[in-house]
Write a protein that holds these residues in place. Structure first.
Motif, mmCIF file in Angstrom:
data_model
loop_
_atom_site.group_PDB
_atom_site.id
_atom_site.type_symbol
_atom_site.label_atom_id
_atom_site.label_comp_id
_atom_site.label_asym_id
_atom_site.label_seq_id
_atom_site.Cartn_x
_atom_site.Cartn_y
_atom_site.Cartn_z
ATOM 1 N N SER A 97 0.952 -1.201 -0.070
ATOM 2 C CA SER A 97 0.044 -0.082 0.083
ATOM 3 C C SER A 97 0.905 1.266 -0.019
ATOM 4 O O SER A 97 2.043 1.257 0.090
ATOM 5 N N GLY A 98 0.348 2.259 -0.156
ATOM 6 C CA GLY A 98 1.058 3.725 0.065
ATOM 7 C C GLY A 98 1.685 3.943 1.170
ATOM 8 O O GLY A 98 2.862 4.372 1.422
ATOM 9 N N PHE A 99 0.884 3.614 2.188
ATOM 10 C CA PHE A 99 1.441 3.655 3.567
ATOM 11 C C PHE A 99 2.840 2.749 3.731
ATOM 12 O O PHE A 99 3.640 3.238 4.231
ATOM 13 N N ASN A 102 5.628 4.244 1.703
ATOM 14 C CA ASN A 102 6.362 5.661 2.408
ATOM 15 C C ASN A 102 7.477 4.830 3.610
ATOM 16 O O ASN A 102 8.554 5.372 3.887
ATOM 17 N N HIS A 123 1.945 13.641 4.418
ATOM 18 C CA HIS A 123 0.986 12.645 4.707
ATOM 19 C C HIS A 123 1.512 11.871 5.810
ATOM 20 O O HIS A 123 2.466 11.544 6.110
ATOM 21 N N SER A 125 1.753 8.670 6.712
ATOM 22 C CA SER A 125 2.689 7.466 6.366
ATOM 23 C C SER A 125 4.078 8.179 6.107
ATOM 24 O O SER A 125 5.086 7.157 6.395
ATOM 25 N N ASP A 165 5.063 15.323 -0.214
ATOM 26 C CA ASP A 165 3.881 15.178 -1.378
ATOM 27 C C ASP A 165 4.130 15.913 -2.515
ATOM 28 O O ASP A 165 4.503 16.972 -2.468
ATOM 29 N N SER A 169 -2.418 16.067 0.215
ATOM 30 C CA SER A 169 -3.754 15.294 0.104
ATOM 31 C C SER A 169 -4.864 16.007 0.753
ATOM 32 O O SER A 169 -6.035 15.885 0.232
ATOM 33 N N ASP A 194 6.287 11.645 -3.080
ATOM 34 C CA ASP A 194 4.804 10.789 -3.087
ATOM 35 C C ASP A 194 3.834 11.518 -3.979
ATOM 36 O O ASP A 194 3.235 12.464 -3.816
ATOM 37 N N ALA A 196 0.981 10.074 -4.434
ATOM 38 C CA ALA A 196 -0.407 9.498 -4.375
ATOM 39 C C ALA A 196 -1.631 10.237 -4.969
ATOM 40 O O ALA A 196 -2.409 9.609 -5.716
ATOM 41 N N HIS A 197 -1.596 11.665 -4.978
ATOM 42 C CA HIS A 197 -2.858 12.452 -5.687
ATOM 43 C C HIS A 197 -2.428 13.035 -6.799
ATOM 44 O O HIS A 197 -2.837 13.831 -7.245
ATOM 45 N N THR A 225 0.476 5.675 -5.291
ATOM 46 C CA THR A 225 -0.553 4.407 -5.052
ATOM 47 C C THR A 225 -1.400 3.889 -6.119
ATOM 48 O O THR A 225 -1.458 4.591 -7.054
ATOM 49 N N LYS A 228 -5.859 4.982 -5.403
ATOM 50 C CA LYS A 228 -6.715 6.181 -5.745
ATOM 51 C C LYS A 228 -7.099 6.196 -7.297
ATOM 52 O O LYS A 228 -8.046 5.507 -7.678
ATOM 53 N N GLY A 234 -2.695 -1.277 -3.483
ATOM 54 C CA GLY A 234 -1.235 -1.332 -3.534
ATOM 55 C C GLY A 234 -0.407 0.003 -3.845
ATOM 56 O O GLY A 234 -0.968 0.830 -3.877
HETATM 57 C C1 LIG Z 1 -3.509 8.173 0.370
HETATM 58 C C2 LIG Z 1 -2.171 8.217 0.555
HETATM 59 C C3 LIG Z 1 -0.999 7.439 0.895
HETATM 60 C C4 LIG Z 1 -1.388 5.955 1.222
HETATM 61 O O1 LIG Z 1 -1.783 5.387 0.067
HETATM 62 P P1 LIG Z 1 -2.623 3.818 0.361
HETATM 63 O O2 LIG Z 1 -2.305 3.142 -0.868
HETATM 64 O O3 LIG Z 1 -3.704 4.451 0.570
HETATM 65 O O4 LIG Z 1 -1.945 3.341 1.894
HETATM 66 C C5 LIG Z 1 0.275 7.914 0.997
HETATM 67 N N1 LIG Z 1 0.583 8.998 0.708
HETATM 68 C C6 LIG Z 1 -0.293 10.046 0.378
HETATM 69 C C7 LIG Z 1 -0.013 11.429 0.197
HETATM 70 C C8 LIG Z 1 -1.629 9.884 0.362
HETATM 71 O O5 LIG Z 1 -2.422 10.689 0.094
#
Ligand SMILES: *Cc1c(COP(=O)(O)O)cnc(C)c1O
Length: 404
Positions: A97-99, A102, A123, A125, A165, A169, A194, A196-197, A225, A228, A234
């Motif tokens: 996962s993203g968590f 990181n 974030h 994480s 980031d 987020s 990161d 993720a977004h 991630t 999203k 994952g």
């Molecule tokens: C959602 C998010 C994560 C975690 O990603 P997951 O796959 O949901 O665990 C990590 N970093 C940022 C910036 C996020 O917004």
């Protein structure tokens, strides 16, 4: 727990009784969903459903072991290659996962005696990754290059990682990535971003902020991630071959955790192929974002002109954000209240997020419903007026259709 309730900070799980989409069923009612990170509407997309079902038939339900043992299967290798190509990096390593990505990446790249420089709004994480690394963590002011440079000077002589980031987020603003990369290079620090977004949301064809600014050679690791915009679950870390091999040998969240289930990997791969094959999907997201922002502005909110789909409506007190969230639900819109510690004290908000799957009508209706909910709440307690939103905009080159 009683204190949490008193302060309006108590959290409860709501149950969605349908597949994810622009509308969902909540407590027996269909409502417009305006707080999901399913930016491209892929979580419920027929292609992903088919790919997941077919992969379950062919590869089974689970991977059965860590990727370092026997859990690394053909779908994992295939997805890594296509993600690396999409992001413009030589290598890509999947995480659970993203968590986990990181935490794994940061604690692998930095250790005792090293320094991590981390944006104050990064974030959770990333925050936990910094803690687990045992490196000295210097938190710099949000998107503030002067503050970052000050931290870099403090770190002089030690191995240093700068982490941020790309798209923040909870605010939807962008990191000043060009400046960060420049400073990091000058001070010999590594850069971890990161996305993720940002993946599927920003840059040419949704390739992210690093791609939009052409910073591949200056950003050592890009994390993203699959949960999203890519519609599955994952995560991944893109890098050059040396760091990829290093992560495979050192990232504990990769080594000591079971590999992603093959159907989940296949779902992400189907999402990635849709995204990579059709830049109209991302352009549609930008259109929706502009429409929602315009509609909210007409509803009386002060909204920045931007194409980012995350629109924070800051009300201040957690109880106010919560009350307006409930009001909006009765108006047929689910937009979650976000409160401390997810956001700083005094900035509790509704975090509105629009997706490519929302119709024009749903965008306008949702904005109207939120404005009405806020006005209702305002009438009830005139001292809790919404704080006008002042958005930070960062250094994003304006997204145009020609950039895709
Ligand atoms: C959602 C998010 C994560 C975690 O990603 P997951 O796959 O949901 O665990 C990590 N970093 C940022 C910036 C996020 O917004």
């Amino acid at each position: 727990m009683r204190d949490l309730r008193r302060d309006g900070l108590y959290r409860q799980l709501r149950v969605v009784e349908s597949a994810q989409g622009p509308t969902v069923r909540l407590a027996g009612r269909d409502v417009i969903l305006l707080c999901s990170n399913d930016y491209l509407g892929l979580a419920g997309h027929p292609s992903l459903r088919d790919a997941v079902a077919a992969a379950a038939e062919r590869w089974g339900a689970g991977a059965g072991a860590s990727r370092l043992v026997s859990g690394n299967m053909s779908p994992h290798a295939e997805l890594e290659q296509e993600l690396a190509d999409f992001k413009g990096y030589q290598r890509c390593v999947l995480f659970g996962s993203g968590f986990l990505a990181n935490v794994g990446v940061l604690s692998a790249l930095a250790g005792r005696g090293d320094v991590i420089l981390s944006d104050e709004l990064n974030h959770a994480s990333i925050v936990d990754g910094c803690r687990l690394s045992r490196a000295e963590t210097i938190v710099y002011k949000h998107a503030d290059l002067e503050s970052l440079e000050h931290g870099l000077r403090q770190a002089r002589g030690r191995d240093t990682v700068v982490v941020t980031d790309a798209v923040f987020s909870m605010d939807g603003d962008l990191a000043p990535l060009r400046g960060i990369a420049e400073l990091a290079q000058r001070h010999g620090a590594r850069v971890v971003v990161d996305e993720a977004h940002a993946t599927g949301v920003v840059g040419p064809g949704g390739r992210g902020l690093v791609a939009a600014l052409g910073l591949h050679d200056h950003v050592d690791v890009v994390i993203g991630t699959l949960g999203k915009a890519l519609g599955s679950y994952g995560a991944f870390a893109c890098s050059g071959p040396h760091i990829a091999e290093f992560l495979i040998n050192r990232a504990r969240t990769l080594i000591y955790s079971t590999a992603l289930p093959p159907p989940t990997v296949a779902g992400a791969l189907a999402g990635l192929r849709l995204l990579a094959g059709d830049s109209a999907l991302v352009r549609r997201l930008w259109d929706r974002a502009r429409l929602l922002r315009g509609s909210l502005a007409r509803g009386g909110f002060q909204i920045a002109e931007s194409e980012m789909p995350i629109v924070p409506l800051i009300f201040g007190a957690p109880s106010v954000a919560l009350a307006i969230c409930e009001e909006a639900l009765t108006e047929g819109v689910f937009v979650q209240a976000i409160r401390p510690p997810t956001v700083p004290r005094g900035t509790s908000r509704l975090r509105a997020v629009v997706t490519a799957a929302h119709t024009d009508h749903q965008c306008r209706k949702a904005a109207l419903a939120i404005a009405k909910a806020a006005a209702n709440r305002d009438r009830h307690s005139p001292f809790d007026r919404p704080v006008p939103l002042v958005e930070r905009t960062g250094e994003m080159p304006r997204q145009t259709t020609s950039s895709t």
